[in-house]
Write a protein that holds these residues in place. Structure first.
Motif, PDB file in Angstrom:
ATOM      1  N   GLU A 176       1.228  -1.235  -0.390  1.00 34.11           N
ATOM      2  CA  GLU A 176      -0.178  -0.304  -0.164  1.00 34.11           C
ATOM      3  C   GLU A 176       0.857   1.810   0.404  1.00 34.11           C
ATOM      4  OE1 GLU A 176      -3.122  -1.203  -0.994  1.00 34.11           O
ATOM      5  OE2 GLU A 176      -3.685   0.401   0.673  1.00 34.11           O
ATOM      6  N   SER A 177       2.127   1.218  -0.645  1.00 36.17           N
ATOM      7  CA  SER A 177       2.947   2.352  -0.928  1.00 36.17           C
ATOM      8  C   SER A 177       3.551   2.802  -1.903  1.00 36.17           C
ATOM      9  CB  SER A 177       3.455   2.498   0.223  1.00 36.17           C
ATOM     10  OG  SER A 177       4.201   3.855   0.517  1.00 36.17           O
ATOM     11  N   SER A 227       2.812   6.551   1.323  1.00 34.03           N
ATOM     12  CA  SER A 227       1.965   5.811   3.126  1.00 34.03           C
ATOM     13  C   SER A 227       2.038   6.536   4.074  1.00 34.03           C
ATOM     14  CB  SER A 227       2.887   4.253   3.252  1.00 34.03           C
ATOM     15  OG  SER A 227       3.567   4.381   3.450  1.00 34.03           O
ATOM     16  N   PHE A 228       2.786   7.755   3.592  1.00 34.10           N
ATOM     17  CA  PHE A 228       3.403   8.516   4.762  1.00 34.10           C
ATOM     18  C   PHE A 228       2.301   9.500   4.328  1.00 34.10           C
ATOM     19  CE2 PHE A 228       8.225   7.885   4.474  1.00 34.10           C
ATOM     20  CZ  PHE A 228       8.175   6.596   5.152  1.00 34.10           C
ATOM     21  N   ARG A 258      -1.340   8.747   3.662  1.00 35.91           N
ATOM     22  CA  ARG A 258      -2.096   7.882   3.659  1.00 35.91           C
ATOM     23  C   ARG A 258      -2.874   8.733   4.471  1.00 35.91           C
ATOM     24  NH1 ARG A 258      -1.382   2.301   3.273  1.00 35.91           N
ATOM     25  NH2 ARG A 258      -0.225   2.445   5.786  1.00 35.91           N
ATOM     26  N   ARG A 302      -6.272  14.168  10.703  1.00 37.63           N
ATOM     27  CA  ARG A 302      -6.071  12.527  10.940  1.00 37.63           C
ATOM     28  C   ARG A 302      -5.029  11.870   9.970  1.00 37.63           C
ATOM     29  NH1 ARG A 302     -10.415  10.206   7.723  1.00 37.63           N
ATOM     30  NH2 ARG A 302      -9.949  10.752   5.305  1.00 37.63           N
ATOM     31  N   SER A 303      -4.740  10.877  10.420  1.00 37.87           N
ATOM     32  CA  SER A 303      -3.945   9.683   9.186  1.00 37.87           C
ATOM     33  C   SER A 303      -4.494   8.067   9.726  1.00 37.87           C
ATOM     34  CB  SER A 303      -2.402  10.172   9.563  1.00 37.87           C
ATOM     35  OG  SER A 303      -1.826   9.456   9.745  1.00 37.87           O
ATOM     36  N   SER A 304      -4.219   7.690   9.188  1.00 32.73           N
ATOM     37  CA  SER A 304      -4.765   6.498   8.721  1.00 32.73           C
ATOM     38  C   SER A 304      -3.013   5.576   9.401  1.00 32.73           C
ATOM     39  CB  SER A 304      -4.331   5.386   7.693  1.00 32.73           C
ATOM     40  OG  SER A 304      -5.822   5.847   7.019  1.00 32.73           O
ATOM     41  N   GLY A 305      -1.995   5.560   9.787  1.00 31.04           N
ATOM     42  CA  GLY A 305      -1.148   5.549  10.402  1.00 31.04           C
ATOM     43  C   GLY A 305      -0.384   3.891   9.924  1.00 31.04           C
ATOM     44  N   VAL A 306      -0.098   3.501  10.544  1.00 30.84           N
ATOM     45  CA  VAL A 306       0.568   2.033   9.753  1.00 30.84           C
ATOM     46  C   VAL A 306      -0.264   1.426   9.392  1.00 30.84           C
ATOM     47  CG1 VAL A 306       1.696  -0.168  10.444  1.00 30.84           C
ATOM     48  CG2 VAL A 306       2.212   1.845  11.820  1.00 30.84           C
ATOM     49  N   GLU A 329       0.012   2.624  16.801  1.00 30.89           N
ATOM     50  CA  GLU A 329      -1.035   2.642  16.147  1.00 30.89           C
ATOM     51  C   GLU A 329      -2.026   3.936  17.781  1.00 30.89           C
ATOM     52  OE1 GLU A 329      -2.817   2.255  13.975  1.00 30.89           O
ATOM     53  OE2 GLU A 329      -4.794   2.555  14.256  1.00 30.89           O
ATOM     54  N   ASN A 345      -0.595   6.976  17.248  1.00 29.93           N
ATOM     55  CA  ASN A 345      -1.914   8.062  16.311  1.00 29.93           C
ATOM     56  C   ASN A 345      -3.479   8.187  17.113  1.00 29.93           C
ATOM     57  OD1 ASN A 345      -2.356   9.085  13.621  1.00 29.93           O
ATOM     58  ND2 ASN A 345      -3.833   6.634  12.795  1.00 29.93           N
ATOM     59  N   ASN A 393      -5.843  11.987  18.666  1.00 31.00           N
ATOM     60  CA  ASN A 393      -7.452  13.219  18.727  1.00 31.00           C
ATOM     61  C   ASN A 393      -7.685  12.279  20.093  1.00 31.00           C
ATOM     62  OD1 ASN A 393      -6.159  13.681  15.709  1.00 31.00           O
ATOM     63  ND2 ASN A 393      -7.343  11.910  14.495  1.00 31.00           N
ATOM     64  N   PHE A 415       5.451   9.956   8.590  1.00 24.37           N
ATOM     65  CA  PHE A 415       3.592  10.220   8.851  1.00 24.37           C
ATOM     66  C   PHE A 415       3.202  11.005  10.415  1.00 24.37           C
ATOM     67  CE2 PHE A 415       3.053   5.897   9.787  1.00 24.37           C
ATOM     68  CZ  PHE A 415       2.728   5.502  11.339  1.00 24.37           C
ATOM     69  N   ARG A 419       2.590  16.564  13.002  1.00 26.38           N
ATOM     70  CA  ARG A 419       0.903  15.832  13.871  1.00 26.38           C
ATOM     71  C   ARG A 419       1.769  16.072  15.071  1.00 26.38           C
ATOM     72  NH1 ARG A 419      -2.180  10.842  13.031  1.00 26.38           N
ATOM     73  NH2 ARG A 419      -3.436  12.160  14.226  1.00 26.38           N
ATOM     74  N   ARG A 442      -3.976  -4.901   7.928  1.00 25.79           N
ATOM     75  CA  ARG A 442      -4.707  -5.369   9.356  1.00 25.79           C
ATOM     76  C   ARG A 442      -5.769  -6.096   9.048  1.00 25.79           C
ATOM     77  NH1 ARG A 442      -5.071   0.202  12.431  1.00 25.79           N
ATOM     78  NH2 ARG A 442      -3.309   1.286  11.784  1.00 25.79           N
TER      79      ARG A 442
END
Lengths: 343, 343, 343, 343
Positions: free
Chosen positions: B199-200, C283-284, C286, C339-343, D16, D19, D23, D48, D52, D240
């Motif tokens: 995914e990158s 991905s960074f 995402r 916000r961010s999706s993280g890993v 995670e 992350n 928030n 990423f 933040r 995931r």
């Protein structure tokens, strides 16, 4: 050198058949029929065949194919083959059906699970359920080959030695199966889109999947007793591969040695079955006709966990179909099948 | 039947070599050397070879391999081959080096880009840069084969007809290349982990990638003029495949017909090059030794965009190495290479 | 608290809009319109919204939506918005169009690239091309927001400082862009199937992609000179993310310091632009509204390579649309977007 | 506003946590400890997080963290937490341990399955096994939170209503679980490389996986009877998600209505549990703290098949840890957790 036809050449199983047969020294690809793409070049549909085969797709008439060929493979949606295959066709050529229409011995069972009429009950008795490692002798003289399903090939072969040798409680069988997405076919459906399949795993067809009666039929014959199995398939974000994780309670007085011997007795001479000491991964069989089988006894639960892995498009479809053709025509059983995708 | 050795057999390129050579009718796999896994069975490292080859890995001594073999493939990290290959070795066997040590004709250029010493300048002059479609005649009598890099094979072959025929401005070349992750090797690094790659997409080695001098060397020879290229590789979340999207300004008075003829003149007789009318996708060449090349002229910008696609492990490494072996030993050039992964 | 409608709520961009707006403290999702699924529950189409929003999809009438809402987002195929948006609609609500119909200032250019009629030339002049980092002031009072395309957002922002400050040769710009597959939409097409996209990369839309005139329009305004760019998009086997690798010749007498200052001047105060020291990976970014921008000067070729990365569904579509809504209505510009999706 | 520390902040679960907590309106990230990366910036490890959070990683001392924080999360390999957590630490701060050290009530069971010494038996009795949907009341006053494992969270919650209500034969439970690859951690191992994981599925840890005693402990408590389960995890080529497909024989006289009521009674008021009518897919819960649960009765086999899906990094690790923190400190239970990755 025999002449080969394929009806339904442009599905994933059909294209894999072509890919295998192009490296088979005893055959000539003569007739490629397609419902949707007749008149187009094969390479318009699958460009990767460029410089390997230059052929225009014919219509999907088994009549025409059987006039031109010694063997015709059918890769069609269910309920069509039972309509178009006739005794006259079978006089002209051997038919190897990759679909479901001739796999179940009982018309009633077929109609119950497939929810559609079966058009030729008579041929059911002459068709051979062609799992070579179990029914090789019957395949030899056959004219109508019912090539087993993908999940069923993997599930039956993984459980067969346990069932045949009466080592497990027959009402305790649970098969949790996982398949790559080529198994879902090339249909233009939202559920098959990359963005819906990728990064997700899901079960489907719970309790109702049509491979259930096929597994039950074959295991029941092996056990000489009617078996009902629990079977749940899952869709995995990968292209190829089936893994069947099978669970069953071991009967009293059965030892691990008994289990080991059952597998050895059944499969030790089978060139496409590998009784492996490593835990199977579908990548290990990718592009090959191998079945990797592993088992482990759990003394805490008194269960055996048997795991089988195949490439759904090879041993689960096109490869096994070629293996069956090789048996019918007396070629080396592994001709065209001595290959693997590697890393 | 010749005897074949591989030093560095357990990397991805090495394993693909084995996979190809197992289906090559003129060779016997005799010596598989591994630095990390000597003494182990090959199938402990790559279980998918079970029932295909049963062999214990030897040490990684080219001395030992050359005693036993007619040809030895080297799949080693750079700077090792230039240390271990000697004229004595080359008297005993043909060496096909999949690494970088003998690709660059200039010791200085090598040392500048690889930032390490080159150990055998003398052999540089006897080594052949073995891109068969360009240097086939030189390969025929060679004892030391420098097998081209993956990005370079794809980039050079895609641009070669344009450069050789003086159709483009030489300072306008931009190569934007994309590779699957087998190209990054099997090293245990965080950046190669599934969860980091998947995914990158990312560029890497900007301005400094070591395939740059190799591309420049070969295109400069073709142009008969020193060329400097822009080259940026990217890592793509897939296992195999390289796509090189190449851009260049077309010279005045050059027509689209000139471009077409240049490609036809260069490649029309090449069995592994497909000048395709479809836009290339790496999946179309997966598992095969093909190079798919496509080009399009942009009248708005006066550029030609030429796109090449290969399987980095086949035409970009092991397949081309076997093609070179076939040429050296006078086998059919496509022996062992007539294959594809299909869907 | 304002009332929000979405027409085209069930495409990927629409669903991302909902996902973002559910965490936006100043809005109420009031009207979700769908052409294909009107009357169904949103969760029938996207089950992941269960327990987050319970709403039935309405028809795709902007008339109805505008009666109920303060702002209506349009996520429609091109050429529809120019038909349904009217001055009367714009009196009732702000329209934020995620499609292409109001992005190009010239009807002729639109019709040439989109090969279809534009239905409302008059509104073109009142629409604002809403790239906030460049046109924030114009966005503030706007009633009709043309939300930029995904490739264009990434390409323009990556090149803008170089172009605006006259640091590069304008005819040397090459943009090689790569996109995840959500960019191809949710259409039921063979080319979007998992088994066709996975394990492959391909270019598409060479020379003709419709984001070209949009990039050229904005960069031409920045340069105060007409620019023609080379732009080639590629499809990558991942769901989200766009990476634009941009190449241009640096003008004489331009220093690396000039380049650095140009980026700092343009973006230092922008909260969604990160001028990064690492090489970008999609991905960074995402799940976030960030644009990661990196550049490197190549002294050998005298080019600058500038790399931008965004999430195509966030900064490339829904996120930027919300950012624009925030600007129009005077909310915090990052409301809902932190916000961010993280890993 | 409380101060939060994380020890082991640079693993996937740790990242995670960050992350999610970024928030969370009631916390301040105060101390991020890392064994391998102390002294580096967090953004050097996970770019990423740029823009933040700007923080330098501290050492992995719980002593230091507990001096600075109201709550410290531990995301450590097993057997470390039981060494470093003390009663003194617990006087200073609440500890939420994402590892295994305090999950099993019995030191013996721990040592048998983990094959290592447990260093603090005394604390075992004060630790709370913190599955909120089952043990919420005990969590409220706790100082030492044993956050459940990923597979266990999914498996226990899926089976709990069936077991607690005595609806199934307890010796018939089979759990076939599938996990994304973040579950394997960020270790630099060949088996975690992209090219080894991608395009493959495999089982692992057959019969011996360490989540087995944890599942058995909790289900045994629910049943008020000692249970032994069959549990087999599989690795899936995705980042995931966990899917647990659970099988059990239904007791005589149990109706489908009984099953339905059991699930409703247990979970109807739980905001993070969705009793869904669709068949779960892991993508539906990605990025969220939801548990999707689905069940189907098979009248042919008299089994119930219950399927649960979670995001292993959220409800299976960091999300549940935050949920527990919210319960302990009296925040809204879903604070920071009202999110989803969308498509």
């Amino acid at each position: 050198m025999i002449k080969v036809g394929i009806i339904g050449a442009t599905g994933y199983a059909g294209s894999e058949l072509i890919n295998i047969l192009l490296n088979h020294k005893d055959v000539e690809l003569t007739y490629l029929g397609s419902h949707s793409y007749a008149g187009k070049k094969l390479t318009d549909i699958y460009p990767f065949f460029e410089k390997r085969i230059d052929i225009v797709l014919s219509d999907d008439s088994i009549e025409n194919a059987s006039d031109a060929c010694d063997v015709v493979f059918l890769a069609l949606p269910h309920s069509i083959a039972s309509k178009v295959v006739t005794e006259e066709i079978l006089k002209k050529c051997v038919v190897i059906d990759l679909g479901a229409d001739f796999r179940l011995h009982s018309k009633d069972v077929y109609e119950k699970w497939y929810k559609t009429e079966h058009h030729n009950e008579k041929l059911l008795s002459s068709a051979v359920y062609a799992l070579p490692e179990i029914h090789r002798e019957s395949i030899k003289g056959a004219r109508l080959i019912a090539n087993p399903g993908c999940y069923t090939t993997c599930s039956i072969l993984t459980l067969y030695p346990l069932v045949k040798n009466h080592l497990i409680d027959l009402d305790s069988i649970v098969i949790d199966a996982k398949s790559g997405t080529t198994g879902a076919g090339r249909g233009e459906k939202v559920q098959n889109l990359f963005c819906e399949v990728n990064e997700s795993i899901k079960p489907y067809g719970l309790v109702t999947h049509r491979h259930i009666p096929e597994i039950e039929q074959e295991l029941s014959i092996a056990a000489n007793e009617q078996i009902v199995v629990e079977f749940t398939p899952h869709l995995v974000p990968m292209q190829r591969g089936i893994l069947a994780t099978c669970y069953a309670k071991v009967k009293d007085n059965v030892s691990e040695e008994d289990i080991k011997n059952a597998y050895l007795d059944s499969y030790n001479d089978e060139e496409f079955i590998r009784l492996v000491s490593y835990v199977p991964e579908t990548s290990f069989v990718r592009g090959s006709n191998f079945v990797d089988i592993y088992y482990k006894y759990n003394s805490r639960t008194n269960r055996v966990i048997a795991v089988g892995a195949i490439d759904n498009l090879v041993k689960g479809a096109a490869g096994q179909a070629v293996q069956n053709m090789n048996i019918v025509f007396g070629f080396n059983e592994d001709e065209g099948l001595n290959r693997s995708s590697g890393v």
